[in-house]
Scaffold this motif. Sequence first.
Motif, mmCIF file in Angstrom:
data_model
loop_
_atom_site.group_PDB
_atom_site.id
_atom_site.type_symbol
_atom_site.label_atom_id
_atom_site.label_comp_id
_atom_site.label_asym_id
_atom_site.label_seq_id
_atom_site.Cartn_x
_atom_site.Cartn_y
_atom_site.Cartn_z
ATOM 1 N N UNK A 5 0.739 -1.245 -0.125
ATOM 2 C CA UNK A 5 -0.294 0.016 -0.061
ATOM 3 C C UNK A 5 0.873 1.275 0.093
ATOM 4 N N UNK A 6 1.036 2.067 -1.061
ATOM 5 C CA UNK A 6 1.657 3.268 -1.252
ATOM 6 C C UNK A 6 0.720 4.378 -0.905
ATOM 7 N N UNK A 7 1.062 4.983 0.130
ATOM 8 C CA UNK A 7 0.137 6.318 0.358
ATOM 9 C C UNK A 7 0.243 7.260 -0.419
ATOM 10 N N UNK A 8 1.419 7.618 -0.903
ATOM 11 C CA UNK A 8 1.388 8.800 -1.937
ATOM 12 C C UNK A 8 0.623 8.331 -3.019
ATOM 13 N N UNK A 9 0.281 7.200 -3.525
ATOM 14 C CA UNK A 9 -0.433 6.946 -4.738
ATOM 15 C C UNK A 9 -1.934 7.189 -4.408
ATOM 16 N N UNK A 10 -2.314 6.675 -3.055
ATOM 17 C CA UNK A 10 -3.710 6.766 -2.750
ATOM 18 C C UNK A 10 -4.163 8.197 -2.497
ATOM 19 N N UNK A 11 -3.139 9.008 -1.858
ATOM 20 C CA UNK A 11 -3.376 10.266 -1.721
ATOM 21 C C UNK A 11 -3.536 11.150 -2.738
ATOM 22 N N UNK A 12 -2.936 10.888 -3.830
ATOM 23 C CA UNK A 12 -2.696 11.342 -5.164
ATOM 24 C C UNK A 12 -4.151 11.225 -5.921
ATOM 25 N N UNK A 13 -4.475 10.005 -5.686
ATOM 26 C CA UNK A 13 -5.858 9.568 -6.191
ATOM 27 C C UNK A 13 -7.224 10.337 -5.708
ATOM 28 N N UNK A 14 -6.924 10.534 -4.394
ATOM 29 C CA UNK A 14 -8.109 11.106 -3.528
ATOM 30 C C UNK A 14 -7.892 12.601 -3.858
ATOM 31 N N UNK A 15 -6.726 13.388 -3.825
ATOM 32 C CA UNK A 15 -6.591 14.677 -4.449
ATOM 33 C C UNK A 15 -7.248 14.899 -5.707
ATOM 34 N N UNK A 16 -6.854 14.052 -6.527
ATOM 35 C CA UNK A 16 -7.699 14.367 -7.905
ATOM 36 C C UNK A 16 -9.211 14.343 -7.789
ATOM 37 N N UNK A 17 -9.637 13.824 -6.773
ATOM 38 C CA UNK A 17 -11.052 13.685 -6.562
ATOM 39 C C UNK A 17 -11.637 15.126 -5.886
ATOM 40 N N UNK A 18 -10.578 15.802 -5.477
ATOM 41 C CA UNK A 18 -10.997 16.984 -4.855
ATOM 42 C C UNK A 18 -10.873 17.050 -3.223
ATOM 43 N N UNK A 19 -10.243 15.997 -2.815
ATOM 44 C CA UNK A 19 -9.888 15.840 -1.335
ATOM 45 C C UNK A 19 -8.671 16.751 -0.863
ATOM 46 N N UNK A 20 -8.630 17.350 0.333
ATOM 47 C CA UNK A 20 -7.662 18.364 0.513
ATOM 48 C C UNK A 20 -7.272 17.530 1.808
ATOM 49 N N UNK A 21 -5.688 17.649 1.959
ATOM 50 C CA UNK A 21 -4.885 16.989 2.913
ATOM 51 C C UNK A 21 -4.260 18.101 3.751
ATOM 52 N N UNK A 22 -4.589 18.170 4.993
ATOM 53 C CA UNK A 22 -3.817 19.259 5.785
ATOM 54 C C UNK A 22 -3.089 18.880 6.781
ATOM 55 N N UNK A 23 -1.689 19.239 7.090
ATOM 56 C CA UNK A 23 -0.898 18.900 8.052
ATOM 57 C C UNK A 23 -0.692 19.798 9.231
ATOM 58 N N UNK A 24 -0.674 19.459 10.284
ATOM 59 C CA UNK A 24 -0.305 20.413 11.490
ATOM 60 C C UNK A 24 0.976 21.033 11.517
ATOM 61 N N UNK A 25 1.300 22.145 11.441
ATOM 62 C CA UNK A 25 2.696 22.768 11.527
ATOM 63 C C UNK A 25 3.226 22.895 13.203
#
Length: 150
Positions: free
Chosen positions: A89-109
């Motif tokens: 399971x490659x998280x970057x690929x899963x995140x990219x696929x969801x990002x292409x569907x409009x999902x935003x990912x946010x990281x706490x500074x």
Amino acid sequence: MHKRRYPGTPRALASALLAVGLAATSASTWAQDKVVYHINDAAAQATAGLRNIRNHLDVAPKTQIVVVTHAEGIGFLREGAKDGKNPDIDYNALVNALKSRGVRFEICEITLRGANLKKEQFTMDADFVPSGVARITALQSREGFAYIKP
């Protein structure tokens, strides 16, 4: 005393009320669902959370989804991240696929500073927010997002 009659007034009023009711119903039908997914433990939540989000979008593709990560939840957004239990399971690929569907990912500074990490160590598909917890609060209280913790 002679009562004045206004022909059609009850009918006109009923029509106006019906139109207002239909407009309100249509507006709620068109309303877009908004959901914040909260991940603070990548090992326990990331794979299931990403699967939940994919399934969510499969049945409700117009849903606006924001994934807010902090504490131990940020690891799956690092460059080259893989699931510790299933390295296929490659998280970057899963995140990219969801990002292409409009999902935003946010990281706490705050988490980044506490762990002495740099933004460059994370996927370019993620955004950074000053505080993950404050961001979740704002999304829920000010922007009307539903809360889901996988």
